[in-house]
Design a protein around this motif. Structure first.
Motif, mmCIF file in Angstrom:
data_model
loop_
_atom_site.group_PDB
_atom_site.id
_atom_site.type_symbol
_atom_site.label_atom_id
_atom_site.label_comp_id
_atom_site.label_asym_id
_atom_site.label_seq_id
_atom_site.Cartn_x
_atom_site.Cartn_y
_atom_site.Cartn_z
ATOM 1 N N ASP A 78 -22.689 -3.929 -24.281
ATOM 2 C CA ASP A 78 -23.835 -3.334 -23.711
ATOM 3 C C ASP A 78 -24.239 -4.414 -23.698
ATOM 4 O O ASP A 78 -25.288 -4.897 -24.905
ATOM 5 C CB ASP A 78 -24.053 -2.389 -25.177
ATOM 6 C CG ASP A 78 -23.023 -1.297 -24.978
ATOM 7 O OD1 ASP A 78 -22.453 -0.967 -23.412
ATOM 8 O OD2 ASP A 78 -23.348 0.100 -25.435
ATOM 9 N N TRP A 121 -29.053 -5.561 -22.011
ATOM 10 C CA TRP A 121 -30.279 -5.943 -21.176
ATOM 11 C C TRP A 121 -30.947 -6.507 -20.744
ATOM 12 O O TRP A 121 -31.184 -7.236 -21.801
ATOM 13 C CB TRP A 121 -31.058 -4.059 -22.307
ATOM 14 C CG TRP A 121 -30.301 -3.230 -22.315
ATOM 15 C CD1 TRP A 121 -30.058 -1.905 -21.175
ATOM 16 C CD2 TRP A 121 -29.832 -2.696 -23.669
ATOM 17 N NE1 TRP A 121 -29.377 -1.023 -21.865
ATOM 18 C CE2 TRP A 121 -29.466 -1.464 -22.743
ATOM 19 C CE3 TRP A 121 -29.667 -3.033 -24.939
ATOM 20 C CZ2 TRP A 121 -29.039 -0.567 -24.095
ATOM 21 C CZ3 TRP A 121 -29.213 -2.187 -25.593
ATOM 22 C CH2 TRP A 121 -28.471 -0.739 -25.641
ATOM 23 N N ASN A 146 -29.288 -3.815 -16.639
ATOM 24 C CA ASN A 146 -28.751 -2.756 -18.072
ATOM 25 C C ASN A 146 -27.121 -2.519 -17.383
ATOM 26 O O ASN A 146 -26.691 -2.033 -16.491
ATOM 27 C CB ASN A 146 -30.038 -1.125 -17.332
ATOM 28 C CG ASN A 146 -28.777 0.241 -17.995
ATOM 29 O OD1 ASN A 146 -28.599 -0.587 -19.377
ATOM 30 N ND2 ASN A 146 -28.191 0.871 -17.747
ATOM 31 N N GLU A 157 -23.633 -1.241 -19.422
ATOM 32 C CA GLU A 157 -23.201 -0.856 -20.532
ATOM 33 C C GLU A 157 -21.530 -0.161 -20.149
ATOM 34 O O GLU A 157 -21.057 -0.295 -19.213
ATOM 35 C CB GLU A 157 -23.987 0.664 -20.339
ATOM 36 C CG GLU A 157 -24.935 0.401 -21.032
ATOM 37 C CD GLU A 157 -26.011 2.216 -21.186
ATOM 38 O OE1 GLU A 157 -25.800 3.089 -21.723
ATOM 39 O OE2 GLU A 157 -26.618 2.320 -19.861
#
Lengths: 94, 192
Positions: B90, B92, B101, B103
């Motif tokens: 995960d 950013w 982004n 995830e």
């Protein structure tokens, strides 16, 4: 030939089949995990350290479990009838 | 492998300003969980060792207990690392041009999206609770003009600073873009 509970025995190595099946699942998911880290992880010393930790930890833990299981006599058999008799005499849980 | 020095579709003047992951509480809780879940049975076995050692010597029950213990230990190790991988992947990434982004949801679900600085309309930081306030971590929400497009950076360190950095980058992006438009109009390569 009729089933005779008194002479019925279970080989102890049957337990190892469960362990072997688990190891197949364990190896598969370990492979998935390594693939994801290698495919999507950000290249750098942090990723290499994590991969090394995971691989070394996995090898050590699998080795530890194999070493703990090795001393048992896997060729032995267990008789449920004898076990029940011992349990009824209170010899199982001392 | 994700090369931070060569992002996909990276422009010549694009560089990474922030690289974020959830803060250290996320991976520390995985380690604490692993230690706790291995420690409790180990302590119990040690405390009742006079009985456990007898059980381990039974020809069938001994191997059964040992196989169960082995499976338990290896499962804990694997699940802990799968959780760690989920945390680790995960990410950013904030560059001077866009917000990326990425995830990971379990092993087989992955979502990667990006947002150009010009599309950012609103940035909000949110710190909740005593622990979040004390350790200075929380969420950052990046909202675009589209109603449902929102990036959420979960449990990142210094959310206020992250918010300020994104706002500064958006202003710089818009200012440089406006200069380009003015220059293009002046050159006659673009009309208003």
């Amino acid at each position: 030939m009729p089933f005779d509970f008194a002479t019925f025995v279970i080989p102890v190595w049957y337990v190892l089949v469960v362990y072997a099946l688990f190891l197949v699942v364990f190896t598969t998911y370990t492979g998935f995990n390594l693939y994801h880290l290698l495919r999507f992880g950000a290249k750098g010393p942090g990723l290499y350290a994590i991969l090394a930790l995971f691989l070394v930890g996995t090898v050590l833990l699998v080795g530890l479990t194999v070493a703990l299981l090795a001393p048992y006599d896997w060729s032995a058999t267990i008789s449920p009838a004898d076990t029940l008799q011992q349990t009824s005499k209170g010899q199982f849980f001392l | 492998m994700l090369h931070l020095d060569h992002l996909p579709n990276q422009k010549a003047d694009e560089h990474i300003v922030l690289f974020l992951r959830r803060q250290w509480f996320a991976w520390a809780s995985i380690i604490v969980g692993f230690v706790f879940m291995t420690g409790i049975p180990a302590v119990a076995a040690f405390y009742f060792w006079d009985r456990v050692s007898v059980w381990l010597q039974y020809p069938f029950v001994g191997p059964l207990i040992m196989v169960a213990a082995s499976i338990y230990l290896l499962s804990l190790w694997l699940f802990s690392f799968l959780e760690f991988t989920d945390y680790y992947l995960d990410t950013w990434i904030i560059t001077n041009d866009r917000v990326i982004n990425i995830e990971q949801f379990g092993l087989f679900n992955r979502k990667a999206s990006e947002l150009h600085m010009g599309a950012v309309q609103d940035v909000t930081s949110k710190v909740t609770g005593i622990i979040g306030t004390f350790f200075d971590y929380g969420d950052v929400l990046v909202q675009t003009a589209a109603e449902h497009t929102q990036f959420k950076f979960k449990d990142v360190d210094h959310p206020e600073k992250v918010k300020e950095t994104i706002i500064r980058l958006v202003e710089e992006y818009k200012a440089s873009h406006a200069k380009e438009v003015v220059a293009a109009v002046a050159d006659g390569t673009r009309t208003i």
